[in-house]
Design an enzyme around this catalytic site. Structure first.
Site, PDB file in Angstrom:
ATOM      1  N   GLY A 128       0.839  -1.211   0.000  1.00  0.00           N
ATOM      2  CA  GLY A 128       0.000   0.000   0.000  1.00  0.00           C
ATOM      3  C   GLY A 128       0.865   1.248   0.000  1.00  0.00           C
ATOM      4  O   GLY A 128       1.614   1.503  -0.949  1.00  0.00           O
ATOM      5  N   ILE A 130       3.427   1.948   1.921  1.00  0.00           N
ATOM      6  CA  ILE A 130       4.800   1.786   2.443  1.00  0.00           C
ATOM      7  C   ILE A 130       5.803   1.885   1.297  1.00  0.00           C
ATOM      8  O   ILE A 130       5.651   1.196   0.283  1.00  0.00           O
ATOM      9  CB  ILE A 130       4.991   0.396   3.101  1.00  0.00           C
ATOM     10  N   LYS A 199       2.533 -10.394  -4.112  1.00  0.00           N
ATOM     11  CA  LYS A 199       3.417  -9.347  -3.577  1.00  0.00           C
ATOM     12  C   LYS A 199       4.806  -9.890  -3.244  1.00  0.00           C
ATOM     13  O   LYS A 199       5.810  -9.238  -3.538  1.00  0.00           O
ATOM     14  CB  LYS A 199       2.762  -8.709  -2.357  1.00  0.00           C
TER      15      LYS A 199
HETATM   16  N1  HSE Z   1      -6.503  -6.555  -0.677  1.00  0.00           N
HETATM   17  C1  HSE Z   1      -5.203  -5.996  -0.476  1.00  0.00           C
HETATM   18  C2  HSE Z   1      -4.856  -6.091   1.001  1.00  0.00           C
HETATM   19  C3  HSE Z   1      -5.195  -4.573  -0.948  1.00  0.00           C
HETATM   20  O1  HSE Z   1      -5.755  -6.347   1.803  1.00  0.00           O
HETATM   21  O2  HSE Z   1      -3.686  -5.943   1.358  1.00  0.00           O
HETATM   22  C4  HSE Z   1      -3.847  -3.938  -0.995  1.00  0.00           C
HETATM   23  O3  HSE Z   1      -2.987  -4.553  -1.911  1.00  0.00           O
END
Ligand code: HSE
Length: 377
Positions: A128, A130, A199
């Site tokens: 997000g 960061i 990620k």
């Molecule tokens: N659905 C993702 C989360 C949104 O909850 O981290 C951010 O990438």
């Protein structure tokens, strides 16, 4: 500089709001005014303050030479993959929060961006708000990164924290996470670990220099976690966290996996709660470094998107090339990593000694092979 936004969901609308709110300081930092000329979404913008920006279709944006930079916040593979390729081939810079697209096609899109002399930037795809992509590719560039260990999904961390602290059940905690705009359109991607997997693949590809594909990574979500596990964790000074982990084994091979873990309260990651994400990185020069902040939600994610836009504009003619090579082979599962294990079998719960495989120990100690097992960090 004229910009187009593709996708006006949680992140896209957050980006537009942030441009509006901080337009003077954004212009000062970018060195010029940045204006959103078009917004494209399958939903009508007629009832929003952005109605005058609504684009008829993608071609209108693609064919407009005024638009030099496109923000892709559609998410998912299609049509984002096609739109991104066409924008890059039209020599428009692309900034994205789309972790699925970067994790799946990152190597190809980065190569395409390079060939067309434009940037493809994706700071918002992991963690997000960061800063993590830029620190790995720039600030830590002198290091060989040996290991990355992170809580990378805000939704599951919010659910696990709420279940532990306020005693709400799983479904109620998920509903709250969805209402706050944290969850994916299909929250199965959060719950089943696929979002964390995408990620950790992006971070591992960037750190180890070759593409690591999500479908090759052993991935386990939080569906099997019960209130009994959460209670045991609390009583014994642990917290349950969904962890994405990548460990360099040699220059060609990495161990990458996603699984829930029992994390000792003395580990910094145990104290990363609610929607917050936490990522520890071990580099051979710096040792351990930690990144912490809000991992999901409109404004934190928009913060990273708009920062990438400013960076792209400032480096408009002197491009910053993020890159990694094609895959050099599949990542391996963590079969050789020895850890203690948490075992739950009916009403029995315990922590084992440090083992690579818990099953022989379990059968000698009154636990069955059907026991639920989690690594201890
Ligand atoms: N659905 C993702 C989360 C949104 O909850 O981290 C951010 O990438």
């Amino acid at each position: 500089m004229k910009i187009a936004v593709l996708g006006f969901g949680v992140v896209g609308s957050g980006v537009a709001e942030l441009f509006d709110k901080n337009c003077a300081s954004i212009a000062r930092k970018a060195g010029q005014d940045l204006k959103i000329k078009y917004i494209l979404d399958i939903r009508s913008l007629a009832d929003t303050p952005w109605r005058d920006k609504a684009a008829c279709d993608f071609e209108q944006i693609l064919l407009d030479p005024d638009v030099c930079l496109v923000i892709e916040t559609i998410g998912g593979l299609n049509p984002a993959y096609d739109y991104t390729k066409r924008c890059l081939m039209a020599k428009k810079h692309v900034v994205t929060s789309n972790k699925e697209l970067v994790a799946t096609h990152g190597e190809e899109l980065l190569t395409l961006a390079h060939a067309n002399n434009v940037n493809y930037l994706f700071e918002a795809s992991v963690g997000g708000g960061i800063p993590i992509i830029r620190p790995i590719s720039q600030c830590l560039a002198a290091n060989n990164i040996d290991e990355i260990c992170g809580i990378l999904n805000g939704t599951t961390n919010y659910i696990l924290t709420s279940m532990g602290e306020t005693g709400v059940d799983f479904d109620e905690a998920l509903t709250q996470a969805q209402a706050k705009g944290y969850a994916e359109a299909n929250p199965a991607a959060d719950i089943q670990g696929h979002d964390t997997c995408r990620k950790i693949c992006i971070l591992a590809s960037l750190s180890f220099g070759h593409h690591i594909y999500p479908d090759k990574v052993q991935t386990q979500g939080i569906e099997q976690i019960t209130s009994q596990d959460i209670q045991y964790a609390k009583e014994n000074n642990f917290a349950i966290k969904l962890i994405g982990r990548a460990k360099r084994l040699d220059n060609q091979t990495a161990c990458v996996y996603v699984a829930p873990h029992m994390v000792k309260n003395s580990n910094v990651l145990a104290n990363v709660s609610d929607v917050f994400n936490g990522i520890t990185i071990n580099g051979d020069a710096i040792g351990e470094v930690m990144f912490y902040g809000r991992g999901a939600g409109a404004m934190p994610t928009a913060s990273a998107v708009v920062a990438d836009v400013i960076d792209a504009v400032k480096h408009f003619h002197a491009h910053k090339y993020l890159s990694w090579e094609k895959s050099t082979g599949d990542p391996v599962p963590p079969n050789d990593i020895a850890t203690p294990w948490y075992l739950r079998d009916g009403n029995k719960q315990t922590i084992t000694p440090t083992l690579t495989d818990w099953k022989p120990w379990a059968s000698e100690n009154g636990f069955s092979e059907a026991a639920f097992a989690m690594r201890v960090l």
